[in-house]
Write a protein that holds these residues in place. Structure first.
Motif, PDB file in Angstrom:
ATOM      1  N   UNK A 199       0.897  -1.346   0.071  1.00 56.26           N
ATOM      2  CA  UNK A 199      -0.283  -0.252   0.152  1.00 56.26           C
ATOM      3  C   UNK A 199       1.129   1.296   0.305  1.00 56.26           C
ATOM      4  N   UNK A 200       2.022   1.137   0.765  1.00 55.66           N
ATOM      5  CA  UNK A 200       2.485   1.966   0.698  1.00 55.66           C
ATOM      6  C   UNK A 200       4.840   2.099   0.157  1.00 55.66           C
ATOM      7  N   UNK A 215      10.090   6.697  -9.723  1.00 51.70           N
ATOM      8  CA  UNK A 215       9.747   6.593 -11.381  1.00 51.70           C
ATOM      9  C   UNK A 215       9.520   5.722 -11.783  1.00 51.70           C
ATOM     10  N   UNK A 218       3.349   2.293  -9.389  1.00 55.67           N
ATOM     11  CA  UNK A 218       1.787   2.975  -8.949  1.00 55.67           C
ATOM     12  C   UNK A 218       1.788   3.232  -7.825  1.00 55.67           C
ATOM     13  N   UNK A 220       2.123   4.009  -4.132  1.00 51.12           N
ATOM     14  CA  UNK A 220       1.933   5.144  -3.364  1.00 51.12           C
ATOM     15  C   UNK A 220       3.814   5.623  -2.578  1.00 51.12           C
ATOM     16  N   UNK A 374       2.467  16.685  -1.659  1.00 46.50           N
ATOM     17  CA  UNK A 374       1.533  17.335  -1.171  1.00 46.50           C
ATOM     18  C   UNK A 374       0.209  16.890  -0.680  1.00 46.50           C
ATOM     19  N   UNK A 375       0.332  15.303  -0.101  1.00 47.39           N
ATOM     20  CA  UNK A 375      -0.885  14.105  -0.118  1.00 47.39           C
ATOM     21  C   UNK A 375      -0.400  13.597   1.188  1.00 47.39           C
ATOM     22  N   UNK A 376      -1.103  12.767   1.476  1.00 47.60           N
ATOM     23  CA  UNK A 376      -1.215  11.853   2.156  1.00 47.60           C
ATOM     24  C   UNK A 376      -0.066  12.939   4.155  1.00 47.60           C
ATOM     25  N   UNK A 377       0.619  12.894   3.709  1.00 47.33           N
ATOM     26  CA  UNK A 377       2.064  12.721   5.081  1.00 47.33           C
ATOM     27  C   UNK A 377       2.946  14.168   4.493  1.00 47.33           C
TER      28      UNK A 377
END
Lengths: 415, 415
Positions: A199-200, A215, A218, A220, A374-377
């Motif tokens: 998931x991460x 790069x 997919x 995060x 800029x998202x999540x944390x």
């Protein structure tokens, strides 16, 4: 087991961990700490092997002296490592926090509650103490983790991992395969493709490593490729204190990601020459070349630019910065407000060294890394960044139909 | 302007929006609402053109009757659209919320504060009312937005966009290029490559569209490809009420993403036949074929499976579900607790229809979509999902050196 099977069983462990009570997670951490301590001589012996092999690589010029230094695990680092696990035990459980409770209608109660993310892949380079830090944070936050360390510390990593795993296996009811270690470069490639299970991804290492990962997946990615931090010395900054901060932010640990790379000086700051002199005296090379504004020196080198005003400083930072940490030194409230609001970075500082940007210094107990996402944390990421939330709705057999028809209306009040 | 220039100027607008006060954002929204109302006849005329062109496509079998229906903008939908903007105005500003304030040391104060994300790309299909909803949410949360609508509603989208843009241009101090609309398919392709300028992509549309986007960009994507929602009817569920919920969750709006696709029934539930009969009477086709457990029917079809116990239901959902919304109907506290904790979905419900999973029903005022992501935002996403946070540190010329040396220690207390 190949990486897909590892990821699959990590996923299974993560599902079991979803409901793991705090006591179980803390018991597991206590066992981990004690077992690492119990096996510390084996770990030191493994580290010795790594150091011997690394020495050969240093001699051949394949790894740097500083990588070699980071590799070394001595009694002090071992003590810090064990203390780190204790610190994580003492942190609040980040899971099952109720953010809010809302009545949607009589007998229909919605709760927003924190929960683990699932499976987290962490790819790090030559710092064997990272493994226990990340494993501890993962256990505490109820996530399964797949770790890939630098090949230079393979022996040490394996020894620490073995102590961790033995401890978890001896913890009653703790799910199997929650903490996993993989060794080969191919495993990284494989891991990045397993968005079905992972998931991460958190990369901790060189800009090159982080960029490669960003790069090629997919999944995060949480991290930062570079740390181009700025200090803007406004005209009103207190001279001597401002100079001290600039020197501190560069010299105290030049290769840190939160070290300053560019100092922007207001054209009317009355001590420009003293500032330059102080930097030079501290062994810092000053560069005044626009081509270098995007360079992370990681060394005792700093870009310096004279700016007209606060706006120019803000624009420069938003253009060349990496969104990591930027500081204004100023006694002018308007300039400070503008800077704090309009600099688009995870950390914006007033009258403080950029070097404060760190999970321990922020009081998070530990950090999994610093994020310029800029998202999540964003910024230093502690336990909170390893959680997400779910909505739990408690009803009494309500159907949607009467609400859709307007026969019933929602009350929507926080309780 | 090509898509790169649009994204570049959107980025500039987003930097200006970082410090936009609530009054400015609400004034802009008020102008938008009034201007859409002022131009509503032009918008209706444009919609007529779209409908005419769509009719040809319906005749050719290129678009469905339901797509045609969604395309239609009548007085009712216009009223809802305007009411939607008013609702967003009345919501709290999600920006500049202080999550916490912590003293790191005397005179060194850290604040965690919400802020906009930056530039958001929203790709949606044939529902022209989406454009004002998303634009309103973006303005309120201080984000710049690049919208790409379905080609079927090009005329309507252009007319609504023109009214929005005129209103923003007439709002004193509101940044230019904050709201952008693009038309061509190539623009989507271009947009997905602009990770330098675009911080988040939100696709709203078919599974195919969402999957395409998830697989073709490095930019974080917020959304859900599919909505495989489950209801588990436990043995202890209240018979008649449970049956009513199953019917509601499928029939009330079969093509909704929160409609139930699979009903899992405990083998001892005493009204299995009544349940099947009720579904059939409501026109629902029941499928009992394991090959279909991953199918989102989007129609009056439902999979049905008899399970041994709660564990089997949980495992089935975690295996075949999409992490959207799943409900347990039960009077057994242990089963409910297990289900709510171990089902790994953004929404877990007890004794309620899965159809409640919706931003409006949750009282968020509006939603940008529903996310099955495991990071950033999960479930129905309202204004909060369009924000992130930054750390503001207010110091008095502190350097890190004395803390690193242990001469000074952090106090780390929340204030």
């Amino acid at each position: 087991m190949d990486i897909k099977d590892i990821a699959k069983s990590a996923k299974e462990a993560s599902l079991e961990l979803l409901g793991a009570p705090s006591e179980l997670k803390n018991a597991a951490l206590k066992n981990v700490k004690e077992n690492i301590e119990r096996h510390k001589n084996e770990i030191f012996a493994a580290n010795k092997k790594d150091l011997q092999e690394a020495q050969t690589l240093v001699d051949k010029g394949e790894i740097s002296q500083s990588t070699y230094a980071r590799l070394k695990l001595d009694e002090n680092k071992m003590r810090d490592m064990l203390k780190g696990i204790e610190d994580v035990i003492s942190l609040d459980d980040p899971v099952n926090k109720v953010f809010w409770t809302k009545e949607l209608d009589e007998g229909l109660i919605l709760k927003k509650i924190s929960c683990p993310i699932g499976v987290i892949g962490v790819i790090f380079e030559a710092r064997p103490d990272v493994i226990s830090q990340i494993a501890s944070l993962a256990i505490k936050s109820g996530n399964a983790v797949i770790l890939k360390g630098g090949r230079e510390s393979n022996h040490t990593n394996a020894a620490i991992f073995s102590a961790i795993n033995e401890a978890l296996e001896n913890t009653l009811n703790f799910p199997k395969n929650a903490v996993n270690l993989v060794f080969s470069r191919d495993d990284i490639k494989g891991l990045l493709e397993l968005d079905e299970y992972v998931d991460l991804i958190i990369p901790r290492g060189s800009n090159k490593l982080v960029k490669y990962i960003q790069e090629n997946t997919k999944i995060p990615v949480l991290g930062h490729a570079s740390g181009i931090c700025h200090i803007f010395v406004d005209e009103s900054a207190k001279k001597d204190l401002a100079i001290k901060i600039c020197v501190d932010a560069k010299v105290q640990y030049p290769s840190a990601c939160n070290a300053v790379e560019t100092i922007l000086v207001h054209k009317n700051f009355p001590a420009i020459e003293e500032l330059k002199k102080a930097l030079c005296s501290a062994g810092v090379k000053i560069v005044e070349n626009p081509a270098d504004f995007s360079v992370e020196y990681g060394d005792k080198i700093v870009s310096l630019k004279i700016v007209e005003n606060t706006e120019e400083a803000i624009n420069h930072i938003n253009k060349y910065g990496s969104g990591h940490t930027d500081s204004i030194l100023s006694e002018n409230k308007d300039s400070v407000d503008k800077f704090m609001n309009y600099v688009d970075s995870s950390g914006v500082y007033h009258n403080a060294s950029t070097r404060f940007s760190d999970g321990f210094r922020y009081g998070f107990g530990a950090e999994v890394g610093i994020s310029t996402n800029k998202t999540h944390a964003r910024g230093p990421v502690g336990l909170d960044g390893l959680t997400i939330y779910k909505y739990k709705l408690f009803g009494s057999y309500q159907t949607v139909d009467p609400y859709a028809k307007g026969e019933k209306t929602f009350t929507h009040k926080f309780i």
